[in-house]
Scaffold this motif. Structure first.
Motif, mmCIF file in Angstrom:
data_model
loop_
_atom_site.group_PDB
_atom_site.id
_atom_site.type_symbol
_atom_site.label_atom_id
_atom_site.label_comp_id
_atom_site.label_asym_id
_atom_site.label_seq_id
_atom_site.Cartn_x
_atom_site.Cartn_y
_atom_site.Cartn_z
ATOM 1 N N PRO A 1 -4.335 9.918 -0.092
ATOM 2 C CA PRO A 1 -3.444 9.169 0.800
ATOM 3 C C PRO A 1 -3.676 9.521 2.268
ATOM 4 O O PRO A 1 -4.210 10.568 2.608
ATOM 5 N N LEU B 1 0.823 -1.210 0.000
ATOM 6 C CA LEU B 1 0.000 0.000 0.000
ATOM 7 C C LEU B 1 0.860 1.263 0.000
ATOM 8 O O LEU B 1 0.522 2.266 -0.636
ATOM 9 N N CYS C 1 -0.313 5.157 -1.048
ATOM 10 C CA CYS C 1 -1.400 5.356 -0.078
ATOM 11 C C CYS C 1 -0.969 6.155 1.153
ATOM 12 O O CYS C 1 -1.774 6.376 2.052
ATOM 13 N N ALA D 1 -5.601 -0.777 -2.585
ATOM 14 C CA ALA D 1 -5.048 0.573 -2.737
ATOM 15 C C ALA D 1 -6.035 1.485 -3.448
ATOM 16 O O ALA D 1 -6.240 2.640 -3.043
ATOM 17 N N LEU E 1 -7.700 4.835 -1.784
ATOM 18 C CA LEU E 1 -7.491 6.165 -2.346
ATOM 19 C C LEU E 1 -8.799 6.829 -2.771
ATOM 20 O O LEU E 1 -8.940 8.047 -2.694
ATOM 21 N N LEU F 1 -2.623 4.547 8.216
ATOM 22 C CA LEU F 1 -2.573 3.389 7.319
ATOM 23 C C LEU F 1 -2.259 2.121 8.112
ATOM 24 O O LEU F 1 -2.905 1.080 7.927
#
Length: 682
Positions: free
Chosen positions: A344, A282, A287, A330, A334, A350
């Motif tokens: 991101p 990712l 991301c 991903a 996004l 994340l």
């Protein structure tokens, strides 16, 4: 006095142990000799104990920093700061600094910017802190060795719970060598022998320095070792290192494996490696927001900030299906914008999403569901490789734990051993020791040394017998008893300070919760008690009153008081006390009226603030004085005196002085307080 720290550090480099100072490793103290004092005073050009410009604390701390504190052992240099390493966990103790100028002396020794000296404003021992809780309990695999202390300090019994499966680990006798060099060589040979067969090895060290040296020596032999210690580049990868430590051929060098909170799974952990792989995927797909706070990395790259794992870390390459799952996750991340907007995410967010996806809790977020699907696919592919590897490692004998030194506490050694043989898995452990090891050297391995010398044992010949292990155990027991006595002494002394601490915190709480009327009543009491402190000093035993002196002193604390010196000269003591009491209370009322005229209630607010400030400032000084008292009374035990009783008696007197100083300072400060000029908004 930063210059003093730097000059003292330079001076310490030329002073020699045995000539200028003596070192007590056991007590962690240094003693400067007469020659040392004489030469040091010649360098600084004055007496080290000059009351107007003292040098003794700076020189003694500089020598301590040189002789007792070693980089990558007790501390590490991280950027432009000195970070203390916890000797039990091997982790950096963030935000902690040595007190009494020692931290500044270490900074000067290392040639980095000397920070300002910290001031202790509150202190509490672990024992006193834990005892404030109404309920206490804990769970650990190594509490039985300290069961007596748990019962004595906390009143807690320790119960041993049998293991679910029989322990299959083999704990081999310790191997003892005369020198550290011989010990390390034998240990490296043993690791190389075991590694050649593919068996995973965990090497436990007691310092960052040892872990780096051993990893370097293994590298010279062509063995790749992953390092886990207090250095930032290593401790940030703790999860990755531990997840791989049980794989075939893995060699891990770790500083103190206590408190790591993660099992080492034979064959490796497919779950942890799957989380890392999807995180890396990712990040590579964009991301992570590089501009977000805390994500800027080396050369401005967010990917480099999280240190992407190389392909050799993972047990197998990903299938096109798994790669597609990462791409789908991903894209969903996004476009979905789980942080409230498309685009991101910060790195920490994340990683949190990946952790949530790896669990089994019900979720509805499309992006997290996509991450979970990719995670499950990758985990299944890695498990297909890791599960057969687990059986292979079991056949090789499981994880082999190698200890390079006995710790001051047997619990830490047991925690290291306990990394092997988890949940009924096979395993083995062995400790390689030398008579140069700090614990043995400090607490007397003379008997072992004499045995080796008697049998003319060469440096590279090991002593390996139950008798030797028993002798080492006795040394370790002596160490534990020594530190247990220190903890007991600290706890006993803190019992006295704990009573004072409770008294002060109760006073602070009462002040914070007090109404304006309560504050005014308290301040009037303070004023009358302060007056009671002043009056006896200006009346002789025969009853003669020094009216002039008494007037000056009263008006020092109460500048607006109307006191007639001549009138007091002709009064008896009871009359003086009644006269001054009325004058002081009138002065307080007038001061309150003047202050409240600027803003209603201002007098009570300022009185509350000044009371708290004076308590806090004087409490800090009181803690320092109580520490000096403790050091003083401990020496009196050599005179056969009751140390604790003297500490209690003198401590009570010092506490009463502290309360009086706080009260007087509050009265003086409030009566000297002036309101801002009219028209000011502050």
């Amino acid at each position: 006095p930063k210059d003093k720290y730097e000059i003292a550090a330079q001076l310490a480099t030329v002073l020699k142990q045995g000539t200028h100072y003596e070192v007590d490793e056991k007590g962690q103290q240094i003693t400067i000799t007469d020659t040392g004092f004489r030469d040091a005073e010649r360098v600084v050009g004055k007496s080290l104990f000059d009351p107007n410009d003292p040098w003794a604390p700076f020189v003694m701390n500089a020598i301590k920093a040189k002789a007792l504190f070693e980089a990558d052992v007790q501390y590490i240099v991280k950027g432009n700061e000195v970070a203390i390493v916890d000797t039990f966990t091997g982790r950096v103790m963030e935000g902690r600094r040595y007190s009494d100028g020692l931290h500044q002396s270490i900074e000067a020794k290392e040639g980095i910017v000397v920070g300002t000296e910290s001031q202790v404003i509150a202190t509490v021992t672990y024992q006193s802190l834990f005892r404030t809780f109404s309920k206490l309990c804990g769970m650990t695999g190594t509490a039985m060795s300290d069961a007596k202390e748990f019962r004595k300090v906390y009143g807690l019994p320790v119960t041993s719970i049998p293991t679910a499966l029989p322990v299959a680990r083999r704990d081999y006798p310790d191997v003892v060598f005369k020198t550290k060099e011989a010990k390390v060589n034998a240990m490296l040979n043993e690791v190389a022998r075991v590694h050649e067969a593919g068996r995973p090895v965990l090497i436990g060290t007691t310092s960052v320095q040892d872990s780096e040296e051993i990893a370097g020596a293994l590298s010279d032999r062509g063995i790749l070792a992953r390092v886990l210690n207090a250095k930032p580049e290593n401790c940030d990868r703790e999860g990755e290192v531990i997840s791989q430590a049980g794989r075939i051929g893995a060699v891990t060098v770790a500083t103190n494996m206590a408190g790591r909170g993660t099992d080492i799974l034979l064959g490796g952990s497919a779950a942890v490696m799957a989380k890392l792989r999807i995180r890396d995927g990712l990040v590579s797909a964009g991301c992570v927001d590089e501009s977000a706070e805390g994500t800027e990395g080396i050369e401005g790259s967010a990917a480099m900030k999280v240190s992407l794992m190389d392909d050799s870390f993972f047990p197998a390459p990903l299938s096109p299906n798994a790669e597609g799952g990462i791409a789908t996750a991903a894209a969903a991340l996004l476009s979905d914008g789980s942080d409230g907007g498309d685009g991101p995410l910060p790195l920490l967010e994340l990683e949190e999403l990946v952790s949530i996806a790896a669990e089994k809790a019900p979720i509805s977020d499309p992006a997290v569901l996509a991450i979970r699907a990719a995670y499950n696919t990758i985990k299944a592919e890695f498990a297909a490789v890791v599960d057969p590897e687990k059986e292979a490692v079991r056949k090789l004998g499981g994880l082999y734990v190698v200890g390079t030194e006995r710790h001051e506490s047997s619990r830490i050694d047991d925690q290291l051993r306990g990394r092997s043989g988890r949940q009924g898995d096979p395993g083995a452990s062995r400790f390689f020791l030398s008579l140069d090891d700090k614990t043995l050297r400090t607490f007397g391995a003379d008997r072992l040394k004499s045995i080796m010398d008697s049998f003319r044992v060469s440096d590279d010949m090991p002593l390996e017998a139950k008798m030797v292990t028993d002798a080492i155990d006795k040394v370790q027991n002596k160490v534990e008893e020594y530190y247990s006595e220190i903890r007991e002494q600290v706890f006993t002394f803190d019992e006295v300070l704990s009573t004072q601490r409770d008294n002060i915190y109760t006073r602070r709480v009462n002040l914070l919760a007090a109404s304006d009327d309560d504050i005014l009543s308290t301040f009037k009491t303070y004023s009358q008690e302060t007056l009671a402190d002043i009056v006896p000093n200006y009346i002789t035993a025969e009853g003669a009153v020094n009216g002039t002196g008494l007037q000056a002193k009263v008006q020092q604390y109460f500048p607006n008081s109307a006191v007639d010196a001549a009138a007091m000269d002709n009064m008896k003591r009871p009359e003086v006390e009644a006269y001054l009491d009325a004058a002081v209370l009138k002065a307080v009322d007038e001061k309150m009226t003047a202050v409240d005229a600027w803003r209603p209630g201002q007098f009570a607010r300022v009185a509350k603030y000044l009371s708290l400030v004076q308590i806090d400032n004087n409490w800090s000084d009181h803690l320092k004085n109580m520490n000096f008292l403790k050091e003083s009374v401990i020496l009196r035990k050599y005179q056969g005196r009751d140390v604790l009783q003297e500490y209690v008696t003198e401590g009570v007197g010092m506490f009463e002085t502290f309360l009086a100083n706080s009260r007087r300072s509050t009265v003086f400060s409030l009566m000297a307080y002036t309101t801002p000029p009219s028209g000011s908004s502050s």
